[in-house]
Design a protein around this motif. Structure first.
Motif, mmCIF file in Angstrom:
data_model
loop_
_atom_site.group_PDB
_atom_site.id
_atom_site.type_symbol
_atom_site.label_atom_id
_atom_site.label_comp_id
_atom_site.label_asym_id
_atom_site.label_seq_id
_atom_site.Cartn_x
_atom_site.Cartn_y
_atom_site.Cartn_z
ATOM 1 N N VAL A 99 0.722 -0.775 0.156
ATOM 2 C CA VAL A 99 0.084 0.192 -0.438
ATOM 3 C C VAL A 99 1.041 0.821 0.193
ATOM 4 C CG1 VAL A 99 -1.881 1.545 1.590
ATOM 5 C CG2 VAL A 99 -1.739 -1.180 1.333
ATOM 6 N N PHE A 100 1.591 1.389 0.886
ATOM 7 C CA PHE A 100 2.673 2.436 0.788
ATOM 8 C C PHE A 100 2.676 1.894 -0.626
ATOM 9 C CE2 PHE A 100 7.152 3.641 0.882
ATOM 10 C CZ PHE A 100 7.153 5.505 1.629
ATOM 11 N N GLU A 101 3.681 1.453 -1.193
ATOM 12 C CA GLU A 101 4.622 1.832 -2.345
ATOM 13 C C GLU A 101 3.672 2.191 -3.356
ATOM 14 O OE1 GLU A 101 7.933 1.078 -4.065
ATOM 15 O OE2 GLU A 101 7.940 1.519 -1.283
ATOM 16 N N CYS A 134 1.054 4.379 -2.942
ATOM 17 C CA CYS A 134 0.748 5.635 -2.535
ATOM 18 C C CYS A 134 2.205 6.885 -2.722
ATOM 19 C CB CYS A 134 0.810 5.741 -0.912
ATOM 20 S SG CYS A 134 -0.745 5.309 -0.201
ATOM 21 N N LEU A 146 2.166 6.881 -6.924
ATOM 22 C CA LEU A 146 0.860 7.736 -6.909
ATOM 23 C C LEU A 146 1.224 9.264 -6.793
ATOM 24 C CD1 LEU A 146 -2.449 6.010 -5.463
ATOM 25 C CD2 LEU A 146 -0.936 6.744 -8.388
ATOM 26 N N TYR A 147 1.699 9.162 -5.347
ATOM 27 C CA TYR A 147 2.532 10.307 -5.129
ATOM 28 C C TYR A 147 3.764 11.523 -5.833
ATOM 29 C CZ TYR A 147 5.313 13.987 -2.398
ATOM 30 O OH TYR A 147 5.789 14.974 -1.831
ATOM 31 N N SER A 157 5.766 8.228 9.793
ATOM 32 C CA SER A 157 3.814 8.330 9.381
ATOM 33 C C SER A 157 3.800 10.061 10.040
ATOM 34 C CB SER A 157 4.154 7.478 10.767
ATOM 35 O OG SER A 157 3.962 6.260 10.246
ATOM 36 N N ALA A 213 0.614 15.224 4.228
ATOM 37 C CA ALA A 213 -1.239 14.774 2.994
ATOM 38 C C ALA A 213 -1.848 16.066 3.895
ATOM 39 C CB ALA A 213 -1.271 13.194 3.879
#
Length: 126
Positions: free
Chosen positions: A18-20, A22, A25-26, A76, A83
């Motif tokens: 999930v982090f990868e 994001c 997309l980032y 985090s 964000a």
């Protein structure tokens, strides 16, 4: 935060995926936003100013020899702050191209679609 909350390898792997996603997309989204917000004439200077805090964070992390748990916690927190800042920029309306053409009203749009504007003619309308 999943790394801090669980010992499950499969949940950690899922969190990594999930982090990868994001991150994937980032970078294109930030590239688009920065291109729209940052004036081209000042872009190099501003991008270089972004690198200063990044390098400070990297050096501090290496000097302080933080453990894995603390590193993930700090990362985090920084991602959450980023964000929130990005959401605020979008809410303020700053994520628009700075070189937009002037708005077209309905009459001009009708003339454009009818082909009246932009054509060179010998006759002029009275």
């Amino acid at each position: 935060a999943t790394v801090l909350l669980t010992e499950s390898v499969s949940l950690r792997l899922l969190a990594f995926f999930v982090f990868e996603m994001c991150v994937g997309l980032y970078f294109p989204m930030m590239g688009t936003m920065k291109g729209q917000i940052v004036p081209e004439s000042k872009r190099a200077t501003i991008y270089n100013l972004y690198r200063l805090p990044l390098n400070i964070i990297v050096v501090l992390t290496l000097m302080l020899k933080l453990g894995a748990g603390m590193s993930f916690f700090i990362t985090s927190v920084m991602l959450a702050v980023a964000a929130l800042a990005q959401a605020r920029i979008i809410k303020m309306g700053g994520a628009r191209p700075t070189t937009l053409p002037a708005p077209i009203d309905e009459e001009e749009q009708t003339e454009l679609t009818a082909g009246k504007i932009g054509k060179v003619t010998d006759e002029e309308d009275p």
